[in-house]
Design a protein around this motif. Structure first.
Motif, PDB file in Angstrom:
ATOM      1  N   ALA A   1       0.822  -1.217   0.000  1.00  0.00           N
ATOM      2  CA  ALA A   1       0.000   0.000   0.000  1.00  0.00           C
ATOM      3  C   ALA A   1       0.850   1.259   0.000  1.00  0.00           C
ATOM      4  N   SER A   2       1.962   1.237   0.757  1.00  0.00           N
ATOM      5  CA  SER A   2       2.827   2.418   0.848  1.00  0.00           C
ATOM      6  C   SER A   2       3.593   2.667  -0.447  1.00  0.00           C
ATOM      7  N   LYS A   3       3.617   1.656  -1.299  1.00  0.00           N
ATOM      8  CA  LYS A   3       4.372   1.778  -2.551  1.00  0.00           C
ATOM      9  C   LYS A   3       3.493   2.155  -3.739  1.00  0.00           C
ATOM     10  N   VAL A   4       2.194   2.237  -3.533  1.00  0.00           N
ATOM     11  CA  VAL A   4       1.311   2.568  -4.656  1.00  0.00           C
ATOM     12  C   VAL A   4       0.544   3.858  -4.432  1.00  0.00           C
ATOM     13  N   GLN A   5       0.483   4.301  -3.185  1.00  0.00           N
ATOM     14  CA  GLN A   5      -0.221   5.558  -2.900  1.00  0.00           C
ATOM     15  C   GLN A   5       0.490   6.306  -1.780  1.00  0.00           C
ATOM     16  N   LYS A   6       0.666   7.599  -1.970  1.00  0.00           N
ATOM     17  CA  LYS A   6       1.268   8.451  -0.947  1.00  0.00           C
ATOM     18  C   LYS A   6       0.590   9.807  -1.005  1.00  0.00           C
TER      19      LYS A   6
ATOM     20  N   LYS B   1      11.697   7.821  -5.154  1.00  0.00           N
ATOM     21  CA  LYS B   1      12.595   7.563  -4.021  1.00  0.00           C
ATOM     22  C   LYS B   1      12.141   8.287  -2.754  1.00  0.00           C
ATOM     23  N   LYS B   2      11.830   9.568  -2.893  1.00  0.00           N
ATOM     24  CA  LYS B   2      11.542  10.395  -1.713  1.00  0.00           C
ATOM     25  C   LYS B   2      10.133  10.170  -1.171  1.00  0.00           C
ATOM     26  N   ASP B   3       9.136  10.109  -2.051  1.00  0.00           N
ATOM     27  CA  ASP B   3       7.746  10.018  -1.583  1.00  0.00           C
ATOM     28  C   ASP B   3       7.299   8.570  -1.372  1.00  0.00           C
ATOM     29  N   PHE B   4       7.690   7.693  -2.293  1.00  0.00           N
ATOM     30  CA  PHE B   4       7.224   6.306  -2.212  1.00  0.00           C
ATOM     31  C   PHE B   4       8.280   5.355  -1.658  1.00  0.00           C
ATOM     32  N   LYS B   5       9.468   5.883  -1.415  1.00  0.00           N
ATOM     33  CA  LYS B   5      10.586   5.058  -0.900  1.00  0.00           C
ATOM     34  C   LYS B   5      10.892   3.883  -1.834  1.00  0.00           C
ATOM     35  N   ILE B   6      10.607   4.067  -3.138  1.00  0.00           N
ATOM     36  CA  ILE B   6      10.974   3.052  -4.136  1.00  0.00           C
ATOM     37  C   ILE B   6      12.336   3.452  -4.690  1.00  0.00           C
TER      38      ILE B   6
ATOM     39  N   LYS C   1      17.861  -8.151   4.880  1.00  0.00           N
ATOM     40  CA  LYS C   1      18.126  -6.746   5.204  1.00  0.00           C
ATOM     41  C   LYS C   1      18.009  -5.887   3.940  1.00  0.00           C
ATOM     42  N   GLY C   2      17.270  -4.785   4.045  1.00  0.00           N
ATOM     43  CA  GLY C   2      17.162  -3.846   2.936  1.00  0.00           C
ATOM     44  C   GLY C   2      15.983  -4.074   2.020  1.00  0.00           C
ATOM     45  N   ILE C   3      15.297  -5.235   2.147  1.00  0.00           N
ATOM     46  CA  ILE C   3      14.103  -5.477   1.341  1.00  0.00           C
ATOM     47  C   ILE C   3      12.955  -4.659   1.924  1.00  0.00           C
ATOM     48  N   ASP C   4      12.354  -3.847   1.097  1.00  0.00           N
ATOM     49  CA  ASP C   4      11.339  -2.902   1.555  1.00  0.00           C
ATOM     50  C   ASP C   4       9.925  -3.359   1.227  1.00  0.00           C
ATOM     51  N   MET C   5       9.819  -4.189   0.166  1.00  0.00           N
ATOM     52  CA  MET C   5       8.498  -4.621  -0.266  1.00  0.00           C
ATOM     53  C   MET C   5       8.630  -5.825  -1.185  1.00  0.00           C
TER      54      MET C   5
ATOM     55  N   LYS D   1      15.784  -0.935  -0.384  1.00  0.00           N
ATOM     56  CA  LYS D   1      16.132   0.374   0.172  1.00  0.00           C
ATOM     57  C   LYS D   1      17.471   0.880  -0.359  1.00  0.00           C
ATOM     58  N   TYR D   2      18.229  -0.029  -0.986  1.00  0.00           N
ATOM     59  CA  TYR D   2      19.578   0.316  -1.420  1.00  0.00           C
ATOM     60  C   TYR D   2      19.589   0.859  -2.849  1.00  0.00           C
ATOM     61  N   ASP D   3      20.488   1.785  -3.107  1.00  0.00           N
ATOM     62  CA  ASP D   3      20.618   2.368  -4.444  1.00  0.00           C
ATOM     63  C   ASP D   3      21.186   1.366  -5.439  1.00  0.00           C
ATOM     64  N   THR D   4      20.820   1.562  -6.707  1.00  0.00           N
ATOM     65  CA  THR D   4      21.329   0.724  -7.787  1.00  0.00           C
ATOM     66  C   THR D   4      22.849   0.808  -7.887  1.00  0.00           C
ATOM     67  N   ALA D   5      23.475  -0.328  -8.178  1.00  0.00           N
ATOM     68  CA  ALA D   5      24.926  -0.423  -8.419  1.00  0.00           C
ATOM     69  C   ALA D   5      25.760  -0.175  -7.168  1.00  0.00           C
ATOM     70  N   THR D   6      25.159  -0.358  -5.977  1.00  0.00           N
ATOM     71  CA  THR D   6      25.936  -0.261  -4.736  1.00  0.00           C
ATOM     72  C   THR D   6      26.295  -1.663  -4.255  1.00  0.00           C
ATOM     73  N   ASP D   7      27.315  -1.753  -3.410  1.00  0.00           N
ATOM     74  CA  ASP D   7      27.724  -3.051  -2.873  1.00  0.00           C
ATOM     75  C   ASP D   7      26.591  -3.699  -2.076  1.00  0.00           C
ATOM     76  N   GLN D   8      25.822  -2.851  -1.349  1.00  0.00           N
ATOM     77  CA  GLN D   8      24.727  -3.391  -0.533  1.00  0.00           C
ATOM     78  C   GLN D   8      23.670  -4.054  -1.408  1.00  0.00           C
TER      79      GLN D   8
END
Length: 688
Positions: free
Chosen positions: A115-120, A397-402, A430-434, A472-479
């Motif tokens: 729900a948090s990823k489809v509406q804000k 990224k900022k509003d939907f945390k995607i 760790k780091g999985i948001d949805m 939650k982690y940015d693309t192309a990062t070690d995490q």
């Protein structure tokens, strides 16, 4: 060769006419060459993530994705907008939570993480899939069309940023050429002895550039990076060929009875010298073809062609132009303002041991610095923040945390209980948001019967089913790369044929392949250039010494970002060393060839080095300055960091190589003179 030279000089008007006529098909070829703005598409097709993309394209008819962000729109307005988006050509499927929930049920019925990823607040998301690939012209036109449907919506995703890249690249590329030509013109006006010759030089290279870009039609397509840098690189790399011929012509005019005979001699000498030196440059560019990331083949082949076309026009069109316009050249003659560089010779001859000490100490230090230079792989990181696709991604990224959405492809027949177990395990990482899957929604009371066929078809085609993830982690990062590895391990424990795909996994493969490419390309370019120099110089030791000297310049250039605390685009880290080696090794060859000539003629080492520096320093200075001028302006002007960084580093590398060859190369010749004379042909019988 004499026959060829006479054919050029006596048939000068015919050559000019033919060259101008050939510009027509070349221009047509240039206009019709497809440009690829998607770097990801250059990954090898056998990489698992690319297989995932292939499945999406062929099995689901989903070649690309986009996310439409709506603002302050009612459920009815959103569903109406979906209908309008479906009418856009090449759009395959369109869906949002409201296709499942309709008008009556609140979004809060969904699992909280979904729900948090489809509406804000007043913002909602619509998922759009396209039949064609991310960078296909039809997909980009569709994204542009969707953007225009309503002012309040934004479009995010790779296709949106690819469209931004295409638009900004197309708007800037003409300025790249204008800036490069203008700066080169200034350099040539100052360093040559005629105000008119620079126009002939640039006109000649311009023809070669058009031939090169036009012939790209036969390659099918080229990357936007290649399109952006090809002309300026070709201009910088091949300029000195024309300058060399012009200087030879001016010399032979004083030695022969007429201009035609003088030009015959000039062409003959130029062909011997330029063909030899251009071979190392071509080899350097072709070394890029060893990259697994086929972008290297793209750049390497185009630039190698460019050098070949440059040599061809230098020994045909340029002599014809000089002969035809010689009266104007004479009338516009002026004194060259190239500075007297003899102070460098005096310094080196007196302090060469100190120079060599600096080299010995600096080599490992610069190697360490360049090895610590960091690269970034996020393809949107180098784009201006004001672009609409970049802005839309920031909203996600900022509003939907995607931050980094990706997905898993598993067997459609996998038991729903196993799917839920797998998703639960992934949720614990760790780091999985949805996570989102049909099985997960069913467990929350939203059954398949409640879902429209369009929505089900987007995630399950009867052969494969898609499980969506958000990190939650940015693309192309070690995490993120580590997380993807764990997700893949879990998925394959339930379905050994499972594939983790999407932008994040693609970038992970890009990181792995780029690291291998960096090593392979550099070692290949050094090896190929070394072998060519063995034949050109007929020496075993000289190629080693000269390659070391240029590698020192490359290490310094590549180490500067580390010392400045900046990251560079990964493409720059791979190609800069090879380009700098191939383009500037000629400086060292020019000096060492004259040194060998004097030593083999009986001169001592000091006399040989002194004469070699007198004969080559000004040529090296002018050549490096032209190379610098052709690229520095683009580096400053371009708003795309990928292009800006590559051109800035190339321009800087030209100056570093110039200084390096002026000081380090002659010092190496003096110190290792005995080694050179005993490991080169033509000395022993003369008692050297």
């Amino acid at each position: 060769m004499k026959t060829f030279c006479k054919a050029v000089t006596r048939g000068r008007y015919v050559i000019i006419a033919i060259c101008l006529l050939l510009m027509i098909p070349a221009a047509i070829g240039y206009k019709n060459t497809k440009i690829n703005y998607d770097i990801v598409s250059y990954l090898p097709s056998d990489v698992e993530t690319m297989k995932g993309q292939d499945i999406l394209s062929k099995e689901f008819k989903q070649g690309a994705f986009a996310v439409v962000i709506t603002d302050n729109m009612s459920t009815k307005q959103i569903l109406n907008l979906e209908d309008r988006i479906k009418d856009v050509k090449t759009v395959n499927k369109v869906g949002s939570v409201y296709d499942i929930l309709g008008y009556s049920f609140p979004v809060q019925m969904l699992p909280s993480d979904i729900a948090s990823k489809v509406q804000k607040g007043d913002k909602n998301l619509i998922l759009v899939t396209f039949t064609n690939s991310t960078s296909d012209d039809a997909t980009l036109k569709a994204v542009e069309k969707i953007r225009g449907l309503k002012k309040s919506i934004q479009v995010a995703g790779m296709s949106a940023t690819t469209l931004d890249t295409a638009q900004i690249a197309n708007s800037e590329v003409i300025m790249y050429v204008i800036i490069a030509v203008a700066l080169c013109l200034i350099v040539l006006m100052l360093t040559l002895d005629s105000f008119f010759v620079p126009f002939l030089l640039l006109g000649n290279i311009g023809v070669a550039v058009v031939y090169n870009l036009g012939s790209n039609l036969f390659l099918g397509q080229i990357s936007y990076i290649t399109k952006a840098i090809a002309a300026v690189l070709q201009l910088g790399v091949t300029m000195d060929f024309s300058i060399f011929l012009y200087h030879k012509f001016e010399y032979w005019k004083t030695q022969r009875d007429n201009k035609l005979e003088a030009m015959d001699e000039a062409i003959a000498e130029t062909m011997i010298s330029v063909i030899g030196s251009s071979t190392t440059t071509i080899a350097g560019f072709l070394a890029l073809c060893t990259m697994k990331l086929t972008l290297g083949v793209d750049i390497g082949v185009v630039m190698a062609k460019g050098v070949a076309f440059g040599v061809l026009t230098v020994v045909t069109l340029f002599p014809a132009l000089v002969l035809v316009f010689d009266p104007i050249i004479t009338k516009t003659a002026h004194k060259s303002v190239v500075p007297d560089l003899s102070f460098i010779k005096r310094f080196v001859l007196k302090h060469y041991k100190i120079v060599l000490t600096v080299f010995v100490i600096g080599l490992p230090l610069s190697y360490y610095a360049q090895s610590r230079t960091q690269s970034y792989y996020n393809l949107t990181a180098g784009l201006p923040s004001y672009l609409p696709g970049v802005k839309a991604n920031d909203v996600l990224k900022k509003d939907f945390k995607i931050v980094s959405p990706y997905f898993i492809l598993v067997d459609s027949k996998m038991d729903a209980t196993d799917v839920k177990k797998m998703v639960d395990q992934i949720d614990d990482l760790k780091g999985i948001d949805m996570t989102a899957s049909i099985a997960k929604l069913s467990s929350q009371g939203i059954t398949e019967d409640m879902m429209p066929d369009d929505i089900k078809d987007m995630v399950d085609n009867g052969k494969y089913q898609i499980i969506l993830l958000s990190s939650k982690y940015d693309t192309a990062t070690d995490q993120l790369n580590s997380q993807i590895a764990h997700v893949s391990k879990i998925a394959k424990s339930y379905d050994k044929h499972a594939i983790v795909a999407g932008e994040g996994p693609l970038m992970r493969d890009m990181v792995t392949i780029a690291d291998t490419d960096f090593t392979n390309v550099n070692s290949t370019s050094i090896g190929v250039v070394f072998v060519i120099m063995l034949f050109v110089l007929k020496s075993i030791s000289l190629p080693v010494l000269l390659v070391l000297a240029i590698e020192f310049a490359i290490f310094i250039n590549m180490g500067i970002p580390f010392m400045m605390g900046t990251k560079i685009p990964f493409v720059a880290s791979i190609v800069i060393g090879t380009i700098q080696l191939g383009a500037t090794i000629d400086y060292a060859i020019l000096m060492s060839t004259k040194y060998l000539e004097i030593r083999q003629g009986g001169g001592d080492k000091v006399q040989a080095v002194s004469t070699a520096m007198d004969a080559s320093l000004q040529s090296i200075f002018v050549s490096a300055l032209c190379f610098f001028a052709a690229t520095v302006g683009v580096g400053i002007y371009s708003s795309m960091d990928m292009i800006s960084t590559i051109c800035s580093m190339i321009s800087r590398g030209a100056l570093i190589s110039m200084i390096d060859v002026a000081f380090i190369a002659p010092s190496l010749l003096l110190v290792f003179d005995k080694v050179i004379t005993h490991t080169s042909l033509g000395f022993k019988k003369k008692g050297a």
